[in-house]
Design an enzyme around this catalytic site. Sequence first.
Site, PDB file in Angstrom:
ATOM      1  N   HIS A  73      -4.008  -5.002  10.340  1.00  0.00           N
ATOM      2  CA  HIS A  73      -3.849  -5.975  11.411  1.00  0.00           C
ATOM      3  C   HIS A  73      -4.669  -7.230  11.184  1.00  0.00           C
ATOM      4  O   HIS A  73      -4.165  -8.336  11.337  1.00  0.00           O
ATOM      5  CB  HIS A  73      -4.115  -5.407  12.795  1.00  0.00           C
ATOM      6  N   TYR A  92      -4.730 -12.173  10.777  1.00  0.00           N
ATOM      7  CA  TYR A  92      -5.590 -13.259  11.229  1.00  0.00           C
ATOM      8  C   TYR A  92      -6.183 -14.013  10.064  1.00  0.00           C
ATOM      9  O   TYR A  92      -6.490 -15.200  10.175  1.00  0.00           O
ATOM     10  CB  TYR A  92      -6.652 -12.717  12.198  1.00  0.00           C
ATOM     11  N   HIS A 127       9.392  -9.250  13.888  1.00  0.00           N
ATOM     12  CA  HIS A 127       8.177  -9.780  14.512  1.00  0.00           C
ATOM     13  C   HIS A 127       7.233 -10.412  13.500  1.00  0.00           C
ATOM     14  O   HIS A 127       6.799 -11.546  13.657  1.00  0.00           O
ATOM     15  CB  HIS A 127       7.459  -8.658  15.275  1.00  0.00           C
ATOM     16  N   PHE A 128       6.938  -9.676  12.424  1.00  0.00           N
ATOM     17  CA  PHE A 128       5.929 -10.282  11.537  1.00  0.00           C
ATOM     18  C   PHE A 128       6.509 -11.380  10.657  1.00  0.00           C
ATOM     19  O   PHE A 128       5.772 -12.238  10.186  1.00  0.00           O
ATOM     20  CB  PHE A 128       5.100  -9.237  10.772  1.00  0.00           C
ATOM     21  N   HIS A 129       7.831 -11.377  10.481  1.00  0.00           N
ATOM     22  CA  HIS A 129       8.401 -12.537   9.796  1.00  0.00           C
ATOM     23  C   HIS A 129       8.337 -13.774  10.691  1.00  0.00           C
ATOM     24  O   HIS A 129       8.130 -14.883  10.215  1.00  0.00           O
ATOM     25  CB  HIS A 129       9.839 -12.260   9.353  1.00  0.00           C
ATOM     26  N   ARG A 155      13.694   0.442   9.898  1.00  0.00           N
ATOM     27  CA  ARG A 155      13.389  -0.552   8.878  1.00  0.00           C
ATOM     28  C   ARG A 155      13.422   0.093   7.494  1.00  0.00           C
ATOM     29  O   ARG A 155      13.491   1.300   7.354  1.00  0.00           O
ATOM     30  CB  ARG A 155      12.018  -1.163   9.155  1.00  0.00           C
ATOM     31  N   ARG A 156      13.402  -0.758   6.479  1.00  0.00           N
ATOM     32  CA  ARG A 156      13.210  -0.343   5.086  1.00  0.00           C
ATOM     33  C   ARG A 156      14.305   0.581   4.570  1.00  0.00           C
ATOM     34  O   ARG A 156      14.020   1.560   3.886  1.00  0.00           O
ATOM     35  CB  ARG A 156      11.855   0.352   4.938  1.00  0.00           C
TER      36      ARG A 156
END
Lengths: 271, 540, 185
Positions: free
Chosen positions: B215, B219, B366-368, B429-430
């Site tokens: 995580h 940041y 989301h993370f893309h 996913r994946r």
Amino acid sequence: MPTERLFSTANRWFRLSVGITAALVILTALGGFILLPYAQSDLKVAGLWDAICSAAGIPKLTSSASSVQPTFKTSDVIMTSAMLANPSSESIGRGATLAQQCAICHGPTGVSRADSPNLAGQYPAVIFKQLKDFKSGARTNAVMSPFAPHLTDQDMVDLAVYYHYLPRLPAYHPTQKIPAPRIVINGAPMRGIAPCGSCHGGLDNKTGSPWLEGQSAAYMKAQLRAFADGARRNDISQQMRNIARAMTAEEIEEAANYYASQPPDEYSAAR
Amino acid sequence: MLNSRRLILAHFWLAFAVFGVALVLGAWQMFIRSPLHTWISDPEWYYRSLTAHGTVMGYVFPTLIAMGFGYAISESSLKQPLIGRRWAWAGFGLILVGAVTAMVPVSLGRASVLYTFYPPLIGSAFYYIGVVLVVVGSWIWVALMSINLRIWKGNNPDTPVPLAMFANVAGAYLWAWTAVGAALELLFQILPVALGLKSTIDAGLARVFFSWTLHAIVYFWLMPTYIAYYTIVPRAIGGKLYSDTMGRIAFVLFLVVAMPIGIHHAFADPQVGAGFKFIHSAFTAMVALPTLLTVFTICASVEIAGRLRGGRGPLGWIAALPWNNPIMLATAFSFVLLGFGGAGGLINMSYQLDTTIHNTQWITGHFHLIFGGAIVIMYFAIAYDLWPHLTGRTFDSFRLMRLQLWLWFVGMIITTFPWHYVGILGMPRRMAYFDYTDPALASEAMSVTMSALGGFILLISGALFILILIRGQRSPAMEAEEYRFSMAVHPPASVPVALNSYGLWLALMIGLTVTNYGFPIAQLALRQGTSVPAVYIGAQ
Amino acid sequence: MSEHPTDHAATAIRAEKNWATIAVLIIAFLAGMAAFAGIHQATMPQARVETADPTTLHLSGEFVESNLGSALEPDGSVTVRAIGQQYSFTPQCILIPTDTTINIRATSADVIHGLLIQGTTVNTMLVPGYISVQSARFRKPGEYLMPCQEYCSFGHEGMWGKVKVIDKSEFMAMASKQERLSCVK
């Protein structure tokens, strides 16, 4: 800049940041370790200490509720990727002697003239597991079952590593190479069938799964049908029955014929 | 003062080169698993590509950007030539060697374990060694940033550390500590197994170690973007930074709360106690604070620029903003994408909502959106802003830049919004392919196709970006003026020692790691009988 | 701006502080909502950590193949036991009654898998060495897909199970004849 001391209770930043952080830790810990366990209806908490331990993740022994035992013999072999990884030459030598009794069906070079499995170059874990299962009765076969009871564990290891040691030779009845059918390269996801190649080579090998190139088509079809109708049940936790049951008769035919038509050389060259 | 231009350019060029390659792989993956293509004849190729894409985009690309930008910040904000430039080159070399070492087994199909590693799947040892080298190279940068600041402080005892450098070193320390989780996993768990010294591994412990890194790494990726918000954007659009202090608070807050929240990635894991899941969930909420503070400060700073340019009324200042300026455009896009991504993040942080979308395509969407959208678009802005100072050449075409940014923004929305949607439908996913002919999945086909088209738009935008940079290196030379960062409206004459140093915040960061991770890790590490046999990939 | 710099600075700080307070309140509200939902709605994290040796699941204990599937408990709830392995779930089709508390107990026999029932909140990781426990309740009969949601090597894309929800009375009739139920044909 004034030389104010940072790590001192006289410093407002220190007091505030440490105070807030500590308060948050204590507050969330109270919530997580006391409030939450008591709020969980499915958790029967036996006191405060038990609540804290369960929330902290201290493992509990698995429930002792009685389980339904199988009505048939299942495989009792423990499969790991490390098994039989480093065979000794002695072991291979002993295996060669023992293998003389197998040659009548499996061929002197480990390649069968009948529709028995070819064993030359097969993974040792595969051969070892099947021998163990024949001995324990998890797998039965009119020809093999009488042989297995006389074998000790060491005999089975020796046989497994000996056959693994033999070079992979082409089968006696190679047909013309057939292009890979969809069931082999893609499986059928919605029926829960992964590509055959993801366990049996081509894509990858799963410990305990044989490579199949050049095996007898009749043998492979018979085994797939036996898995599908439950006549063969020595696959651990139904890993092969799950697949075979979902395959159509046509897919069984295609997959068996495809693998039978493949030379082992290309298989090893591909890797 | 930008003395180490070659060094900084080398970092940026390598970063954008590997970014370009990984972008092609990403677009290919979107296409190959969409209804536009028949099922790939060898699913392993998909996972191979996915491993390369994730490793490059997650570990190599943002690390190089943070490093190159960090060197630029150190020199230009401290007005002090970089100390230890040879070490910096050594770090760069390690990253290059590490990336190649990792990518060779991946491209041979010997390490298709995906960038999250997840043992007991084990690939070629060279893959993990390569990743370790990348991390070690970046640690050299951490040390250099720390040393450069220390020496500057010794020479300037009475001057507050410039905000850009303060934030930059905060990011470096954050990375140094957050990388420790994956480093422990790689060095003590995975590598002994990959090298054949051991044959069993504790998969549950490995997931907890990885969550330590997984995580907070976001940041670390975010740091250059936030530094750009605070110290580039207000200057570039002709305004001033609303508050220098708020910037410092935001960055030290990231340092403290980015790390001890990673177990929210393990909400659905059976090896972590519910109490720790609760604590990490609560702390995850805290990490929204520095972002909310930033949103306020940057909006206020942008408003100052709008009003200085003659904007009036409650909203009139928005129209007065310099929308022709690529930096302005990038910032606006980044904020919009950050808003959507942040809203999605609030869903992920809640245990109850997470159960609906955990490990579905929602998560990848989301993370893309956060990384590819909000973060990378500011990497583009940083490059556009720095390039003339690095190359000593003018940029000729703002139009091309605006087109590139628009394409990226639109492409990112077209890619990620349907991606989120199919995640809500429960699409895992994946997976290398899906049977869209099945009635249960047919409703996903349209969305996946849209995502794939979005991927191609992103590919075009990425190619355009590289083209712009190349043109920037070939355009006529100019007298490069001094590179400078935004001025605050009220420049700080003095700053409390707490906001001019890191000791307190590092102590809190490590303290919270101990309270939030100490027990779960110790317990899993000491527990006997939960190591499981390794499953080697591609080993026949 | 230059007339009363100190006043401006004070105004700026006040605005900042107000905003910081709002931000903290937003976060406190969100965290409070999450905590409230957690305590008053059914979905809760797994209460206890339980372990299981993946290599010996088939030898003894609750995950032997004859014990997998749906079991009616004395308290009227139904326990579903399942295994994830490369590349299938056992049982491949899980049978579930409507309007009954379902406790799913599952584990992995080899690598990390995931168990996700589409359109529901059933979604858990299967980590070898540990037992995943999750409870659920289904209101309407129907069929659901149950894909593996974590990459488990090259056959991952083929790992799809099924869940069939049937009427409670029908399930109870079957349960009176057989101890472990599934919809595997």
